[in-house]
Scaffold this motif. Structure first.
Motif, PDB file in Angstrom:
ATOM      1  N   HIS A  32      -0.820  43.927  27.971  1.00  0.00           N
ATOM      2  CA  HIS A  32       0.332  44.575  27.366  1.00  0.00           C
ATOM      3  C   HIS A  32       1.431  43.584  27.003  1.00  0.00           C
ATOM      4  O   HIS A  32       2.157  43.800  26.044  1.00  0.00           O
ATOM      5  CB  HIS A  32       0.892  45.645  28.305  1.00  0.00           C
ATOM      6  CG  HIS A  32       0.031  46.856  28.398  1.00  0.00           C
ATOM      7  ND1 HIS A  32       0.160  47.777  29.422  1.00  0.00           N
ATOM      8  CD2 HIS A  32      -0.972  47.321  27.614  1.00  0.00           C
ATOM      9  CE1 HIS A  32      -0.720  48.752  29.257  1.00  0.00           C
ATOM     10  NE2 HIS A  32      -1.423  48.493  28.172  1.00  0.00           N
ATOM     11  N   GLY A  69       2.022  43.443  22.244  1.00  0.00           N
ATOM     12  CA  GLY A  69       3.187  44.024  21.596  1.00  0.00           C
ATOM     13  C   GLY A  69       3.868  43.129  20.577  1.00  0.00           C
ATOM     14  O   GLY A  69       4.910  43.485  20.031  1.00  0.00           O
ATOM     15  N   LYS A 111       5.960  44.290  17.392  1.00  0.00           N
ATOM     16  CA  LYS A 111       6.207  45.726  17.505  1.00  0.00           C
ATOM     17  C   LYS A 111       7.640  45.966  17.993  1.00  0.00           C
ATOM     18  O   LYS A 111       8.266  45.084  18.564  1.00  0.00           O
ATOM     19  CB  LYS A 111       5.215  46.357  18.484  1.00  0.00           C
ATOM     20  CG  LYS A 111       3.775  46.346  18.003  1.00  0.00           C
ATOM     21  CD  LYS A 111       2.868  47.025  19.010  1.00  0.00           C
ATOM     22  CE  LYS A 111       1.487  47.260  18.465  1.00  0.00           C
ATOM     23  NZ  LYS A 111       0.577  46.174  18.611  1.00  0.00           N
ATOM     24  N   TRP A 170       7.269  49.823  22.404  1.00  0.00           N
ATOM     25  CA  TRP A 170       6.098  49.203  23.012  1.00  0.00           C
ATOM     26  C   TRP A 170       6.179  49.275  24.542  1.00  0.00           C
ATOM     27  O   TRP A 170       5.212  49.622  25.217  1.00  0.00           O
ATOM     28  CB  TRP A 170       5.914  47.764  22.548  1.00  0.00           C
ATOM     29  CG  TRP A 170       4.709  47.127  23.162  1.00  0.00           C
ATOM     30  CD1 TRP A 170       4.687  46.110  24.058  1.00  0.00           C
ATOM     31  CD2 TRP A 170       3.335  47.495  22.952  1.00  0.00           C
ATOM     32  NE1 TRP A 170       3.388  45.820  24.424  1.00  0.00           N
ATOM     33  CE2 TRP A 170       2.549  46.650  23.758  1.00  0.00           C
ATOM     34  CE3 TRP A 170       2.719  48.457  22.164  1.00  0.00           C
ATOM     35  CZ2 TRP A 170       1.157  46.740  23.791  1.00  0.00           C
ATOM     36  CZ3 TRP A 170       1.324  48.547  22.209  1.00  0.00           C
ATOM     37  CH2 TRP A 170       0.568  47.695  23.002  1.00  0.00           C
ATOM     38  N   GLN A 219      -1.584  51.444  22.559  1.00  0.00           N
ATOM     39  CA  GLN A 219      -1.557  51.380  21.103  1.00  0.00           C
ATOM     40  C   GLN A 219      -1.417  52.768  20.487  1.00  0.00           C
ATOM     41  O   GLN A 219      -0.639  52.965  19.553  1.00  0.00           O
ATOM     42  CB  GLN A 219      -2.813  50.674  20.562  1.00  0.00           C
ATOM     43  CG  GLN A 219      -2.870  49.197  20.849  1.00  0.00           C
ATOM     44  CD  GLN A 219      -3.338  48.866  22.271  1.00  0.00           C
ATOM     45  OE1 GLN A 219      -3.663  49.738  23.084  1.00  0.00           O
ATOM     46  NE2 GLN A 219      -3.343  47.587  22.595  1.00  0.00           N
ATOM     47  N   TYR A 233       2.055  54.114  21.226  1.00  0.00           N
ATOM     48  CA  TYR A 233       3.032  53.415  20.386  1.00  0.00           C
ATOM     49  C   TYR A 233       3.034  54.009  18.974  1.00  0.00           C
ATOM     50  O   TYR A 233       4.089  54.292  18.412  1.00  0.00           O
ATOM     51  CB  TYR A 233       2.720  51.919  20.326  1.00  0.00           C
ATOM     52  CG  TYR A 233       3.650  51.148  19.420  1.00  0.00           C
ATOM     53  CD1 TYR A 233       4.907  50.760  19.858  1.00  0.00           C
ATOM     54  CD2 TYR A 233       3.271  50.829  18.120  1.00  0.00           C
ATOM     55  CE1 TYR A 233       5.773  50.065  19.024  1.00  0.00           C
ATOM     56  CE2 TYR A 233       4.125  50.144  17.276  1.00  0.00           C
ATOM     57  CZ  TYR A 233       5.376  49.762  17.737  1.00  0.00           C
ATOM     58  OH  TYR A 233       6.232  49.083  16.907  1.00  0.00           O
TER      59      TYR A 233
END
Length: 181
Positions: free
Chosen positions: A53, A57, A60, A65, A110, A113
């Motif tokens: 993680h 991100g 983003k 995120w 994902q 998000y």
């Protein structure tokens, strides 16, 4: 295996991918409240590391995120049938999970998000979601890039059997990510 390091720059706990960085007051207070919460925080950070993680991100919206990663990690923990991490799930969390499950089969960071980016959510609701799923401090995720993270990894040879060549690691990372994408 993650190491542990006291870090007074956080009020809570977090991971940089190598260590659990913790504020001792937070850890003691959380343990005194219920040690299950300490277990959950540890599992939460392991999940962040397992699913990369902290690197996934890039590019983003940071707030979205971070929330997506926290919801995904907590959903996975809450699906585990283990006394070590079991707590009663709040009605609000159940509501959020229900909304997300209507849109996706698997609650991945994902997917969540994408949902957060493409669904109108008021600032007030977004803040409520952040509070409901907040577990750890993500400021330790702020590696410039994979190369800087691997350099940090090399500064900790005691955690590795051998001192690793950064160029070899970077090349391997590039190969792996090319095949995964």
């Amino acid at each position: 295996r993650l190491g542990f390091e006291m870090n007074l720059s956080t009020k809570t706990i977090g991971t940089d991918g190598l260590s659990i960085l913790f504020n001792p007051r937070y850890l003691l207070d959380t343990y005194a409240l219920d040690r299950v919460f300490v277990n959950r925080a540890y599992m939460h950070m392991l999940i962040h590391n397992l699913f990369c993680h902290d690197f996934s991100g890039r590019g983003k919206n940071k707030e979205c995120w971070n929330l997506a990663c926290d919801i995904a990690a907590e959903a996975l923990i809450e699906s585990m049938d283990s006394k070590a991490v079991k707590v009663t799930v709040s009605d609000y969390r159940e509501y959020v999970y229900g909304r997300l499950k209507k849109e996706m089969r698997v609650l991945s960071a994902q997917g969540i998000y994408h949902y957060l980016q493409n669904t109108f959510i008021s600032d007030r609701e977004f803040s409520r979601m952040c509070r409901a799923f907040l577990v750890d401090d993500h400021k330790f995720w702020e590696h410039e890039d994979i190369r800087s993270f691997l350099c940090m990894l090399n500064k900790h040879p005691k955690r590795n059997d051998k001192f690793l060549d950064i160029n070899v690691l970077y090349y391997l990372f590039e190969l792996i990510t090319e095949r995964l994408c």
